[in-house]
Design a protein around this motif. Structure first.
Motif, PDB file in Angstrom:
ATOM      1  N   ALA A 163     -10.250  -6.398  -5.974  1.00  0.00           N
ATOM      2  CA  ALA A 163      -9.319  -7.284  -5.268  1.00  0.00           C
ATOM      3  C   ALA A 163      -8.586  -6.522  -4.165  1.00  0.00           C
ATOM      4  N   LEU A 164      -8.243  -5.261  -4.433  1.00  0.00           N
ATOM      5  CA  LEU A 164      -7.569  -4.444  -3.419  1.00  0.00           C
ATOM      6  C   LEU A 164      -8.481  -4.204  -2.221  1.00  0.00           C
ATOM      7  N   ASN A 165      -9.765  -3.988  -2.473  1.00  0.00           N
ATOM      8  CA  ASN A 165     -10.723  -3.849  -1.372  1.00  0.00           C
ATOM      9  C   ASN A 165     -10.761  -5.102  -0.512  1.00  0.00           C
ATOM     10  N   LYS A 166     -10.842  -6.254  -1.165  1.00  0.00           N
ATOM     11  CA  LYS A 166     -10.904  -7.518  -0.425  1.00  0.00           C
ATOM     12  C   LYS A 166      -9.615  -7.740   0.358  1.00  0.00           C
ATOM     13  N   PHE A 167      -8.489  -7.406  -0.255  1.00  0.00           N
ATOM     14  CA  PHE A 167      -7.209  -7.513   0.451  1.00  0.00           C
ATOM     15  C   PHE A 167      -7.192  -6.600   1.665  1.00  0.00           C
ATOM     16  N   THR A 242     -10.811   0.024  11.265  1.00  0.00           N
ATOM     17  CA  THR A 242      -9.967  -0.845  10.443  1.00  0.00           C
ATOM     18  C   THR A 242     -10.858  -1.697   9.549  1.00  0.00           C
ATOM     19  N   GLY A 243     -10.355  -2.024   8.374  1.00  0.00           N
ATOM     20  CA  GLY A 243     -11.121  -2.817   7.423  1.00  0.00           C
ATOM     21  C   GLY A 243     -12.199  -2.032   6.696  1.00  0.00           C
ATOM     22  N   THR A 244     -12.092  -0.711   6.733  1.00  0.00           N
ATOM     23  CA  THR A 244     -13.094   0.144   6.092  1.00  0.00           C
ATOM     24  C   THR A 244     -12.618   0.600   4.725  1.00  0.00           C
ATOM     25  N   CYS A 245     -13.521   0.569   3.755  1.00  0.00           N
ATOM     26  CA  CYS A 245     -13.255   1.136   2.423  1.00  0.00           C
ATOM     27  C   CYS A 245     -14.123   2.379   2.318  1.00  0.00           C
ATOM     28  N   LEU A 246     -13.517   3.514   2.562  1.00  0.00           N
ATOM     29  CA  LEU A 246     -14.237   4.777   2.696  1.00  0.00           C
ATOM     30  C   LEU A 246     -14.503   5.416   1.333  1.00  0.00           C
ATOM     31  N   MET A 247     -15.770   5.564   0.985  1.00  0.00           N
ATOM     32  CA  MET A 247     -16.129   6.201  -0.278  1.00  0.00           C
ATOM     33  C   MET A 247     -15.886   7.703  -0.196  1.00  0.00           C
ATOM     34  N   ALA A 248     -14.983   8.194  -1.033  1.00  0.00           N
ATOM     35  CA  ALA A 248     -14.704   9.631  -1.123  1.00  0.00           C
ATOM     36  C   ALA A 248     -15.196  10.070  -2.496  1.00  0.00           C
TER      37      ALA A 248
END
Length: 259
Positions: A163-167, A242-248
């Motif tokens: 949900a946090l990713n979608k937000f 912006t709007g990126t969910c960066l896999m670390a």
């Protein structure tokens, strides 16, 4: 990025009394930022505040708060803005994890996890938007690789981070016209105090096996590696992102993400 880039920037970091949050606070302190750091553990938070001051933070404001309580979330913003008269960066780092097998999950556990991991970032973001619009600032949410892999008994935690990713993506799209960037960093397992919420055997299994499944090396992801990812997204070097969910995650998801 320029060493002086965060000099005097006003930054709000939640979950800063230990782990990734404490690491973030110290990293920004070294760069001369003004910091509002939030945590529930007063002793730890005061220690982090002292260390940040010694490292060069221009100003340090420790706030004891429980982000599962809406009034505390609102108070965090009120006290931060009263002290700093504005804001440049919001880092939603606070998070909790509990083992929640599907057939055994309690409503109270569900509510607690979502309150801290998802609801608090949503409220904090809403409250600081006018101030970030003024400063053309940005928001970084600390999410997790569990949004891309499936871990037994971690369904509610995984849901809260999904949900946090979608937000993150929706907020990024909406706030772009205001000049505000919104991104997330999704770390693989990092050995921090969040593991205190897990069953001992599960925590041990995660720490033992995650490091074996990283294409970039057997060791687990370090706090410094997550901190560096956040520093990048917060910097002008990422001004087009912006709007990126960066896999670390040292390639954990790429390798299949199975324990």
């Amino acid at each position: 990025m320029a060493v002086s880039e965060f000099l005097s920037k006003r930054i709000l970091i939640t979950g800063a009394s230990s782990g990734i949050g404490a690491g973030l606070a110290k990293a920004f302190a070294k760069r001369g930022a003004s910091l509002s750091i939030v945590g529930r553990n007063e002793t730890n938070l005061k220690k982090v505040a002292r260390e940040c001051k010694e490292l060069g933070a221009k100003k340090i404001l420790p706030i004891i708060a429980d982000l599962a309580i809406i009034k505390d979330v609102e108070r965090v913003v009120k006290e931060t803005l009263a002290s700093f008269e504005g804001l440049d960066i919001l880092i939603n780092n606070a998070g909790v994890a509990l083992p929640t097998p599907v057939a055994e999950t309690k409503v109270s556990e569900f509510d607690f996890i979502f309150a801290v991991n998802t609801r608090a970032p949503v409220i904090l973001t809403k409250l600081v938007v006018p101030h970030l619009e003024q400063s053309k600032g940005n928001i970084i949410n600390v999410s997790s690789v569990v949004t891309e892999v499936n871990l037994p008994a971690m369904n509610v935690y995984s849901m809260s981070k999904a949900a946090l990713n979608k937000f993150t993506k929706t907020a990024a799209l909406e706030l772009a016209k205001k000049g505000i960037r919104v991104n997330a960093v999704n770390p693989a397992s990092v050995k921090t105090n969040i593991n205190r919420y897990l069953d001992e055997n599960m925590a041990r299994k995660i720490q033992k096996n995650v490091g074996m499944l990283h294409p970039l090396g057997r060791r687990a992801v370090s706090i410094d590696e997550v901190v560096n990812a956040v520093l990048f997204l917060a910097s002008n070097d990422a001004r087009m992102i912006t709007g990126t969910c960066l896999m670390a995650d040292r390639g954990f998801v790429l390798a299949g993400g199975r324990l």
